[in-house]
Design a protein around this motif. Structure first.
Motif, mmCIF file in Angstrom:
data_model
loop_
_atom_site.group_PDB
_atom_site.id
_atom_site.type_symbol
_atom_site.label_atom_id
_atom_site.label_comp_id
_atom_site.label_asym_id
_atom_site.label_seq_id
_atom_site.Cartn_x
_atom_site.Cartn_y
_atom_site.Cartn_z
ATOM 1 N N GLY A 16 -18.249 87.006 -29.390
ATOM 2 C CA GLY A 16 -18.134 86.312 -30.670
ATOM 3 C C GLY A 16 -17.862 87.297 -31.780
ATOM 4 O O GLY A 16 -17.558 88.475 -31.530
ATOM 5 N N GLU A 17 -17.985 86.830 -33.010
ATOM 6 C CA GLU A 17 -17.768 87.716 -34.148
ATOM 7 C C GLU A 17 -18.834 88.800 -34.148
ATOM 8 O O GLU A 17 -20.008 88.539 -33.879
ATOM 9 C CB GLU A 17 -17.834 86.916 -35.447
ATOM 10 N N THR A 18 -18.419 90.002 -34.472
ATOM 11 C CA THR A 18 -19.331 91.140 -34.422
ATOM 12 C C THR A 18 -20.574 90.891 -35.270
ATOM 13 O O THR A 18 -21.702 91.167 -34.853
ATOM 14 C CB THR A 18 -18.591 92.397 -34.904
ATOM 15 N N LYS A 19 -20.343 90.361 -36.473
ATOM 16 C CA LYS A 19 -21.446 90.097 -37.386
ATOM 17 C C LYS A 19 -22.520 89.248 -36.705
ATOM 18 O O LYS A 19 -23.704 89.550 -36.750
ATOM 19 C CB LYS A 19 -20.911 89.353 -38.622
ATOM 20 N N LYS A 20 -22.046 88.226 -36.013
ATOM 21 C CA LYS A 20 -22.981 87.310 -35.380
ATOM 22 C C LYS A 20 -23.688 87.970 -34.197
ATOM 23 O O LYS A 20 -24.904 87.891 -34.064
ATOM 24 C CB LYS A 20 -22.232 86.064 -34.910
ATOM 25 N N ILE A 21 -22.898 88.652 -33.355
ATOM 26 C CA ILE A 21 -23.480 89.296 -32.170
ATOM 27 C C ILE A 21 -24.571 90.278 -32.583
ATOM 28 O O ILE A 21 -25.600 90.392 -31.932
ATOM 29 C CB ILE A 21 -22.386 90.033 -31.366
ATOM 30 N N PHE A 22 -24.334 90.987 -33.669
ATOM 31 C CA PHE A 22 -25.292 92.022 -34.059
ATOM 32 C C PHE A 22 -26.449 91.498 -34.910
ATOM 33 O O PHE A 22 -27.393 92.223 -35.166
ATOM 34 C CB PHE A 22 -24.578 93.174 -34.771
ATOM 35 N N THR A 23 -26.353 90.257 -35.382
ATOM 36 C CA THR A 23 -27.472 89.740 -36.176
ATOM 37 C C THR A 23 -28.195 88.603 -35.456
ATOM 38 O O THR A 23 -29.400 88.665 -35.243
ATOM 39 C CB THR A 23 -26.991 89.256 -37.564
ATOM 40 N N THR A 24 -27.444 87.594 -35.042
ATOM 41 C CA THR A 24 -28.096 86.458 -34.394
ATOM 42 C C THR A 24 -27.395 86.086 -33.099
ATOM 43 O O THR A 24 -26.732 85.045 -33.013
ATOM 44 C CB THR A 24 -28.070 85.226 -35.324
ATOM 45 N N PRO A 25 -27.507 86.957 -32.084
ATOM 46 C CA PRO A 25 -26.856 86.634 -30.816
ATOM 47 C C PRO A 25 -27.471 85.394 -30.184
ATOM 48 O O PRO A 25 -28.660 85.108 -30.398
ATOM 49 C CB PRO A 25 -27.109 87.881 -29.968
ATOM 50 N N ASP A 26 -26.656 84.668 -29.437
ATOM 51 C CA ASP A 26 -27.145 83.449 -28.793
ATOM 52 C C ASP A 26 -28.025 83.765 -27.596
ATOM 53 O O ASP A 26 -28.910 83.006 -27.245
ATOM 54 C CB ASP A 26 -25.959 82.595 -28.316
ATOM 55 N N LYS A 27 -27.733 84.864 -26.940
ATOM 56 C CA LYS A 27 -28.410 85.153 -25.682
ATOM 57 C C LYS A 27 -29.485 86.203 -25.858
ATOM 58 O O LYS A 27 -29.311 87.168 -26.590
ATOM 59 C CB LYS A 27 -27.398 85.665 -24.630
ATOM 60 N N LYS A 28 -30.561 86.005 -25.129
ATOM 61 C CA LYS A 28 -31.663 86.960 -25.203
ATOM 62 C C LYS A 28 -31.232 88.326 -24.654
ATOM 63 O O LYS A 28 -31.587 89.370 -25.195
ATOM 64 C CB LYS A 28 -32.853 86.421 -24.411
ATOM 65 N N GLU A 29 -30.426 88.305 -23.540
ATOM 66 C CA GLU A 29 -29.961 89.574 -22.945
ATOM 67 C C GLU A 29 -29.208 90.411 -23.968
ATOM 68 O O GLU A 29 -29.366 91.629 -24.043
ATOM 69 C CB GLU A 29 -29.028 89.303 -21.757
ATOM 70 N N THR A 30 -28.338 89.738 -24.740
ATOM 71 C CA THR A 30 -27.566 90.450 -25.739
ATOM 72 C C THR A 30 -28.494 91.084 -26.762
ATOM 73 O O THR A 30 -28.368 92.253 -27.102
ATOM 74 C CB THR A 30 -26.604 89.481 -26.452
ATOM 75 N N GLU A 31 -29.455 90.301 -27.214
ATOM 76 C CA GLU A 31 -30.381 90.788 -28.233
ATOM 77 C C GLU A 31 -31.151 91.997 -27.717
ATOM 78 O O GLU A 31 -31.302 93.001 -28.408
ATOM 79 C CB GLU A 31 -31.348 89.667 -28.629
ATOM 80 N N ASP A 32 -31.596 91.905 -26.464
ATOM 81 C CA ASP A 32 -32.342 93.020 -25.872
ATOM 82 C C ASP A 32 -31.503 94.290 -25.857
ATOM 83 O O ASP A 32 -31.992 95.375 -26.139
ATOM 84 C CB ASP A 32 -32.761 92.681 -24.432
ATOM 85 N N TYR A 33 -30.222 94.145 -25.525
ATOM 86 C CA TYR A 33 -29.365 95.326 -25.446
ATOM 87 C C TYR A 33 -29.092 95.871 -26.845
ATOM 88 O O TYR A 33 -29.182 97.070 -27.097
ATOM 89 C CB TYR A 33 -28.054 94.979 -24.743
ATOM 90 N N ILE A 34 -28.748 94.973 -27.752
ATOM 91 C CA ILE A 34 -28.411 95.376 -29.122
ATOM 92 C C ILE A 34 -29.579 96.100 -29.777
ATOM 93 O O ILE A 34 -29.407 97.087 -30.478
ATOM 94 C CB ILE A 34 -28.049 94.127 -29.979
ATOM 95 N N THR A 35 -30.770 95.572 -29.549
ATOM 96 C CA THR A 35 -31.928 96.167 -30.216
ATOM 97 C C THR A 35 -32.461 97.363 -29.447
ATOM 98 O O THR A 35 -33.462 97.950 -29.833
ATOM 99 C CB THR A 35 -33.055 95.123 -30.372
ATOM 100 N N GLY A 36 -31.784 97.716 -28.373
ATOM 101 C CA GLY A 36 -32.164 98.937 -27.666
ATOM 102 C C GLY A 36 -33.356 98.768 -26.753
ATOM 103 O O GLY A 36 -33.994 99.736 -26.375
#
Lengths: 316, 274
Positions: free
Chosen positions: B251-271
């Motif tokens: 999705g849009e970078t802004k969205k992926i990095f702030t409010t990702p839909d998936k928990k896996e994404t959030e876990d990776y983004i937040t390190g």
């Protein structure tokens, strides 16, 4: 002394380890020692030539000719004659007349085969071809010499209608069989050393396989390929048995590839067995050996230099 | 490896991500792409639209398939023995895995910049002129024009204009990488793929490359693989997160990095892992 100081200053070396290390060191430098000794011995013996032979005699000699009734400058190798003549010119001519065509022939096919093996051949073809090449490299040169002498010489004479059945070209064909696997192996190594990244870069720019080979891989490996040719040439100069058998052994001053010739190596091999130790003739043969050794030594150094140049160029 | 239910879940979630409906703004349409290396299933049913004249970043841990995905877009995987590809990649309405595709022509449309700067052991000029020369351009002034333009676009002209006949390997790593970008641009591609183009560079050279990417997206579609999440956040308009061969979220970078839909994404983004 505290425990820590004791621990820190503890010697790790076991006496046996020391011994093994030294033994390996000696094996490691053995080749340098042997080369130096051979070099020294050859030159020491060779230089004794000049006790009785002037350096000019190595080119030619003024000899009185009873037919023309005057002195004639004779450029010839006649080691066993009333007035021995030790011109190395015919021998050098012979060596180059064999080594040069042999290198050309084996380079053309060797570079082609190396490119094929490294760039085009499938794994299965390579697995068949490489052992075959090793087999070729393993044929005793006396067998190749015999084949040249008995079979190929006749064929060449029928084909080119040469005056002499055994000539430099027949020898060169035989020697090229020896240098071919050497050149193939070195060319293939040089091409394989070219990093995959360079090939990828070429493909990514829309190059075909051929364009990648000719415009990227081969140019990048050109020093390695030149080194292969130089080493092949050195090997061709040093080959003895094939040329002894197949070139006719007439020490003629000629540039004709289809003339009989005598190479430096064949000359030493043919005459060393019958020479009186410590005689003038004996020392001259050593001098010829020393000259030959110097030539191949220089060729090897040159190829080493070009290979290093390639490594630097590719930052490997 | 991932068990089936999770895979199913991710697959459905991915379908749920809203995609741009305007086809004209889509540069590459990837559908149900599967890649196998011998027995390894390296990419699993990836479906993704890549926007025209925008930067799409592909992120994910090592071995997640993002580089494999990138290399399918100009068929660089073709050179790997044992690779098998299923599905379709549609560029300009043409499936590049169709039977009558000229791979050489494809690679002129889809250029590539590699992780390790890999200039040829040739002069700077010959490096950049390599592609045009392959296409048969021999005219010296024409080549000079292309080389100058490409080097200017790659923001390295001022640094090398006086030494075009010097070996490209004498340049610094960052300069070499910009030469490689110029070399890719010289064949006039529409899409530029970048495989971790700054991972081997120092921060200053990295900043220059990122600035350049920003400049380039005005004229090119850019797909960049990166290990560096800050870099993805800085340079890209769209981000795709890959994990274990699956496109988890896009999705849009802004969205992926702030409010990702998936928990896996959030876990990776937040390190939290990776």
């Amino acid at each position: 002394m505290t425990d820590i100081t004791q621990e820190l200053t503890r010697k790790n070396h076991h006496p046996a380890e020391w011994l093994i290390e030294k033994a390996l060191f000696i094996s490691g430098i053995a080749s340098i020692v042997f080369i130096s000794l051979i070099f020294l011995f050859l030159f020491k013996e060779g230089m004794l030539t000049f006790k009785s032979v002037s350096p000019l005699d190595l080119i030619g000699k003024w000899v009185y000719d009873p037919y023309d009734e005057k002195n004639i400058f004779k450029v010839m190798w006649q080691s066993v004659s009333e007035v021995p003549k030790y011109s190395i010119v015919p021998l050098v001519c012979g060596s180059f007349l064999v080594a040069f065509p042999a290198t050309v022939i084996s380079s053309v096919f060797g570079i082609g085969c190396g490119i094929y093996l490294s760039e085009i051949a499938s794994a299965r073809v390579r697995e068949t071809l490489k052992p075959t090449l090793e087999l070729l490299a393993g044929i005793p040169s006396v067998v190749i010499g015999f084949l040249m002498l008995a079979v190929v010489a006749t064929f060449v004479q029928d084909l080119f209608h040469t005056k002499f059945r055994l000539n430099a070209f027949v020898g060169a064909l035989g020697v090229s069989l020896v240098t071919f696997p050497i050149i193939v192996t070195l060319v293939e190594e040089a091409l394989r050393a070219i990093p995959k990244e360079l090939r990828d870069a070429s493909y990514a720019l829309g190059a075909t396989k051929w364009q990648t080979i000719w415009k990227t891989v081969v140019p990048a490996a050109v020093s390695g390929i030149s080194a292969a040719v130089l080493l092949g040439f050195g090997r061709a100069l040093g080959e003895t048995m094939i040329v002894l058998m197949a070139t006719g052994n007439a020490a003629l001053v000629t540039l004709d590839m289809f003339s009989s010739v005598r190479t430096m190596t064949a000359n030493i091999a043919a005459e060393m067995g019958e020479v009186v130790q410590g005689s003038e003739h004996y020392y001259v043969l050593f001098l010829v050996g020393a000259i030959l050794f110097t030539m191949t030594f220089v060729l090897n150094i040159c190829s080493e230099v070009v290979i290093n140049k390639m490594r630097r160029k590719l930052r490997m | 490896m991932m068990n089936v239910p999770v895979e199913e879940k991710i697959f459905h979630a991915q379908k749920a991500v809203p995609m741009d409906k305007h086809n004209s703004s889509i540069s590459i349409k990837v559908k149900d792409l599967n890649v196998y290396y011998s027995s390894v299933h390296a990419l699993k049913s990836v479906t993704l639209d890549i926007q025209k004249k925008a930067v799409t970043a592909l992120i994910g841990p090592s071995g997640c398939g993002k580089s494999t995905f990138l290399r399918t877009l100009n068929r660089m995987n073709d050179t790997l023995p044992g690779a098998r590809i299923e599905g379709s990649v549609i560029i300009d309405g043409v499936n590049i895995y169709g039977s009558e595709i000229n791979v050489v022509a494809l690679r002129r449309i889809v250029g590539m910049v590699f992780q390790k700067s890999n200039p040829f052991p040739k002069t700077i000029f010959d490096n950049v002129a390599y592609g045009p020369r392959l296409q048969g351009i021999k005219n010296k002034s024409m080549l000079e024009g292309i080389v100058e333009e490409s080097l200017k676009k790659s923001a390295i002209w001022d640094e090398v204009k006086d030494r075009l006949e010097k070996p490209a390997l004498e340049l610094s790593g960052g300069q070499q990488q910009r030469i490689c970008i110029a070399r890719a641009l010289a064949v006039n591609p529409e899409i530029v793929l970048m495989d971790e183009p700054a991972s081997a560079l120092d921060p200053i050279s990295t900043a220059k490359i990122e600035e350049l990417i920003h400049e380039l997206k005005k004229n090119y579609t850019i797909v960049i693989v990166t290990h560096n999440m800050q870099q993805a956040a800085r340079v890209s308009d769209f981000t795709g997160y890959f994990y274990l061969g699956l496109l988890v979220e896009h999705g849009e970078t802004k969205k992926i990095f702030t409010t990702p839909d998936k928990k896996e994404t959030e876990d990776y983004i937040t390190g939290r892992f990776g």
